[in-house]
Design a protein around this motif. Structure first.
Motif, PDB file in Angstrom:
ATOM      1  N   ARG A   1       1.343   5.120  -2.196  1.00 25.25           N
ATOM      2  CA  ARG A   1       0.891   6.327  -1.496  1.00 25.25           C
ATOM      3  C   ARG A   1       2.010   7.254  -1.046  1.00 25.25           C
ATOM      4  O   ARG A   1       1.768   8.407  -0.715  1.00 25.25           O
ATOM      5  CB  ARG A   1       0.072   5.918  -0.270  1.00 25.25           C
ATOM      6  CG  ARG A   1      -1.292   5.346  -0.619  1.00 25.25           C
ATOM      7  CD  ARG A   1      -1.965   4.754   0.599  1.00 25.25           C
ATOM      8  NE  ARG A   1      -3.335   4.337   0.308  1.00 25.25           N
ATOM      9  CZ  ARG A   1      -3.660   3.244  -0.353  1.00 25.25           C
ATOM     10  NH1 ARG A   1      -2.714   2.447  -0.808  1.00 25.25           N
ATOM     11  NH2 ARG A   1      -4.926   2.938  -0.576  1.00 25.25           N
TER      12      ARG A   1
ATOM     13  N   ARG B   1      -6.120   0.813  11.352  1.00 26.55           N
ATOM     14  CA  ARG B   1      -6.273  -0.462  12.072  1.00 26.55           C
ATOM     15  C   ARG B   1      -5.095  -1.381  11.823  1.00 26.55           C
ATOM     16  O   ARG B   1      -4.667  -2.115  12.703  1.00 26.55           O
ATOM     17  CB  ARG B   1      -7.575  -1.146  11.671  1.00 26.55           C
ATOM     18  CG  ARG B   1      -8.774  -0.556  12.374  1.00 26.55           C
ATOM     19  CD  ARG B   1      -9.962  -0.390  11.468  1.00 26.55           C
ATOM     20  NE  ARG B   1     -10.841   0.674  11.922  1.00 26.55           N
ATOM     21  CZ  ARG B   1     -10.727   1.943  11.537  1.00 26.55           C
ATOM     22  NH1 ARG B   1      -9.770   2.321  10.715  1.00 26.55           N
ATOM     23  NH2 ARG B   1     -11.569   2.847  11.990  1.00 26.55           N
TER      24      ARG B   1
ATOM     25  N   THR C   1      -9.722   4.195  -2.166  1.00 23.01           N
ATOM     26  CA  THR C   1     -10.465   3.146  -1.475  1.00 23.01           C
ATOM     27  C   THR C   1      -9.660   1.865  -1.539  1.00 23.01           C
ATOM     28  O   THR C   1      -9.902   0.975  -2.335  1.00 23.01           O
ATOM     29  CB  THR C   1     -11.885   2.966  -2.055  1.00 23.01           C
ATOM     30  OG1 THR C   1     -12.031   1.658  -2.497  1.00 23.01           O
ATOM     31  CG2 THR C   1     -12.140   3.923  -3.194  1.00 23.01           C
TER      32      THR C   1
ATOM     33  N   GLU D   1     -11.561  -1.246   5.025  1.00 19.64           N
ATOM     34  CA  GLU D   1     -10.239  -1.509   5.584  1.00 19.64           C
ATOM     35  C   GLU D   1     -10.305  -2.703   6.536  1.00 19.64           C
ATOM     36  O   GLU D   1      -9.464  -3.607   6.495  1.00 19.64           O
ATOM     37  CB  GLU D   1      -9.751  -0.271   6.341  1.00 19.64           C
ATOM     38  CG  GLU D   1      -8.333  -0.385   6.833  1.00 19.64           C
ATOM     39  CD  GLU D   1      -8.064   0.546   7.997  1.00 19.64           C
ATOM     40  OE1 GLU D   1      -8.781   1.541   8.177  1.00 19.64           O
ATOM     41  OE2 GLU D   1      -7.116   0.250   8.752  1.00 19.64           O
TER      42      GLU D   1
ATOM     43  N   ARG E   1       0.827  -1.206   0.000  1.00 19.01           N
ATOM     44  CA  ARG E   1       0.000   0.000   0.000  1.00 19.01           C
ATOM     45  C   ARG E   1       0.860   1.255   0.000  1.00 19.01           C
ATOM     46  O   ARG E   1       0.558   2.242  -0.689  1.00 19.01           O
ATOM     47  CB  ARG E   1      -0.926   0.014   1.215  1.00 19.01           C
ATOM     48  CG  ARG E   1      -2.144  -0.880   1.078  1.00 19.01           C
ATOM     49  CD  ARG E   1      -2.963  -0.903   2.372  1.00 19.01           C
ATOM     50  NE  ARG E   1      -3.486   0.394   2.731  1.00 19.01           N
ATOM     51  CZ  ARG E   1      -4.751   0.769   2.522  1.00 19.01           C
ATOM     52  NH1 ARG E   1      -5.593  -0.067   1.940  1.00 19.01           N
ATOM     53  NH2 ARG E   1      -5.165   1.954   2.889  1.00 19.01           N
TER      54      ARG E   1
ATOM     55  N   TRP F   1     -18.146   4.648  11.884  1.00 19.85           N
ATOM     56  CA  TRP F   1     -17.431   3.855  10.885  1.00 19.85           C
ATOM     57  C   TRP F   1     -17.846   4.290   9.488  1.00 19.85           C
ATOM     58  O   TRP F   1     -18.984   4.086   9.072  1.00 19.85           O
ATOM     59  CB  TRP F   1     -17.749   2.375  11.076  1.00 19.85           C
ATOM     60  CG  TRP F   1     -17.002   1.765  12.217  1.00 19.85           C
ATOM     61  CD1 TRP F   1     -17.164   2.056  13.542  1.00 19.85           C
ATOM     62  CD2 TRP F   1     -15.976   0.776  12.133  1.00 19.85           C
ATOM     63  NE1 TRP F   1     -16.291   1.305  14.274  1.00 19.85           N
ATOM     64  CE2 TRP F   1     -15.555   0.523  13.443  1.00 19.85           C
ATOM     65  CE3 TRP F   1     -15.374   0.106  11.077  1.00 19.85           C
ATOM     66  CZ2 TRP F   1     -14.552  -0.401  13.725  1.00 19.85           C
ATOM     67  CZ3 TRP F   1     -14.391  -0.807  11.357  1.00 19.85           C
ATOM     68  CH2 TRP F   1     -13.976  -1.056  12.675  1.00 19.85           C
TER      69      TRP F   1
ATOM     70  N   SER G   1      -3.650   3.072   6.932  1.00 21.85           N
ATOM     71  CA  SER G   1      -4.617   2.089   7.391  1.00 21.85           C
ATOM     72  C   SER G   1      -4.498   2.010   8.898  1.00 21.85           C
ATOM     73  O   SER G   1      -3.709   1.236   9.426  1.00 21.85           O
ATOM     74  CB  SER G   1      -4.325   0.734   6.741  1.00 21.85           C
ATOM     75  OG  SER G   1      -5.232  -0.243   7.202  1.00 21.85           O
TER      76      SER G   1
ATOM     77  N   ASP H   1     -13.609   2.836   6.360  1.00 20.67           N
ATOM     78  CA  ASP H   1     -13.205   2.139   7.570  1.00 20.67           C
ATOM     79  C   ASP H   1     -13.630   0.679   7.504  1.00 20.67           C
ATOM     80  O   ASP H   1     -12.882  -0.233   7.856  1.00 20.67           O
ATOM     81  CB  ASP H   1     -13.840   2.792   8.805  1.00 20.67           C
ATOM     82  CG  ASP H   1     -13.268   4.161   9.099  1.00 20.67           C
ATOM     83  OD1 ASP H   1     -12.095   4.392   8.752  1.00 20.67           O
ATOM     84  OD2 ASP H   1     -13.993   4.997   9.656  1.00 20.67           O
TER      85      ASP H   1
END
Lengths: 221, 221
Positions: A95, A144, B219, B76, A91, B69, A142, B73
């Motif tokens: 980015r 999480r 996304t 992910e 990822r 959320w 990300s 989110d």
DNA sequence: CGAGCACGATTTGTATACAATAATCACGCT
DNA sequence: AGCGTGATTATTGTATACAAATCGTGCTCG
């Protein structure tokens, strides 16, 4: 986390990692409160966090011990970390800004300098290494993922001591990082993922060498 | 977790998921203590856990809110869950005993029964589904993997309501589970991984349909 | 009329006292 | 002597009181 619990967390962590307490030894909240100089309330919070990071464990009856990481535990951890951090690298390749890539290069110059001085400055290496990986994870955008990795990364890396790294090991790490930067510059997620994979898998073997041979059964996928 | 904090955890969770509190609304520890009938101490422990599960979040100044959320989110979360749970399926394929596979079949019969009654019993479906996935994760014999997934699985799946599942969606889930069992019986980790992947990715789309369209930028991978 | 500040009210953080639970040890019984 | 069994101690869990931080509001002063 607020001041007292933060202090407690750092102090307990340092206390455990310093090796001044044997694995499997029981700790009591009172002891830790005395050591850290705060009351049991923030100690309990810090302990909760350290349990999450698997540095401490509780017996079936809620008694507190410093965790014993077997070789299989360490391998399991590395497998998960590899899975998640490869994803992060892929990822990140899409980015990272030019500035961020430049920052990674700078971090790796710092890391290389730590490696090439004699003797190598392992603490300096570890700090640059940590920052490098953290920057990649951040760039993956990300939250999480970052949260999950935070649980995995810190815990045992220092636990069984970092002093087993040879200069060759450290040099190879630096080369891996160089190649990662190249992959990022090329915006090649597949490449970045592959480099990260071998980087971490080698790190596992370097690490495992120090702790002992594999069991002959059920050692992961 | 002990009695009072456990109760607090369950009560707060139920309270938030019941929808009786709007997303973004502030909660205070005192309120929650009153609602749950225990003091703030166990409430704080429960809240910490719910923060970990990202059902609650804290502002920069430590104030407590129910998490909002976004679709991104959720995606992910599903991406991470897919990565980890595919891995679990692959490992489980090598480790499940005949008895455990039989137990999975039984769970899926239960799930199918819930789907085929009219109207479908969504709660019963969800419980069987949860048990099915949990059994696979357990069979992977990777405690840290289980721990990471625990954070991911529960949180938002119920949050935005499960009531959007059509009977077709549920039937497809049941078929996926059947195929998973077949892959397990064949001891084919690749197959199991692939089925789990499409199973979860479809689940994401089913889920996403309810919450709204994707943003056009960034996304995920 | 608005910006900034001071003060009261709210909320989170910490300490401490007490309650509940688990481990230890001593004792008696068989 | 071995093994329950109960009293004692150690340890964790919970409640409450207080301290620190934050928010909201109204007031002053420009």
């Amino acid at each position: 986390m607020s001041r007292a619990s933060e202090r407690a967390y750092a102090a307990i962590r340092a206390h455990v990692l310093s090796g001044s307490v044997a694995v499997g030894e029981q700790l009591t909240e009172d002891q830790l409160a005395q050591i850290t100089g705060v009351s049991r309330t923030p100690v309990r919070e810090a302990v909760r966090r350290l349990e999450d990071e698997l540095l401490l464990v509780r017996s079936d009856t809620k008694r507190l011990f410093v965790a014993d990481w077997s070789r299989d535990d360490i391998e399991e951890m590395f497998v998960l970390r590899q899975m998640l951090e490869c994803h992060a690298a892929e990822r990140a390749a899409k980015r990272l800004t030019r500035e961020q890539i430049a920052a990674l290069e700078a971090l790796n110059r710092e890391l290389t300098a730590a490696v090439e001085q004699s003797p190598p400055d392992v603490a300096r290496f570890l700090e640059a290494n940590r920052a490098f990986h953290e920057a990649i994870i951040d760039a993956a955008h990300s939250p999480r993922l970052g949260q999950l990795l935070a649980r995995l990364v810190e815990a045992p890396v220092v636990l069984r001591t970092a002093r087993t790294y040879s200069q060759d090991d450290l040099r190879q790490s630096a080369r891996d990082h160089d190649e990662l930067v190249a992959a990022f510059a090329a915006r090649d997620g597949d490449w970045a993922r592959a480099v990260m994979g071998s980087h971490l898998r080698r790190a596992f073997h370097t690490f495992a060498r120090a702790v002992g041979p594999a069991n002959d059964r059920d050692t992961t996928a």
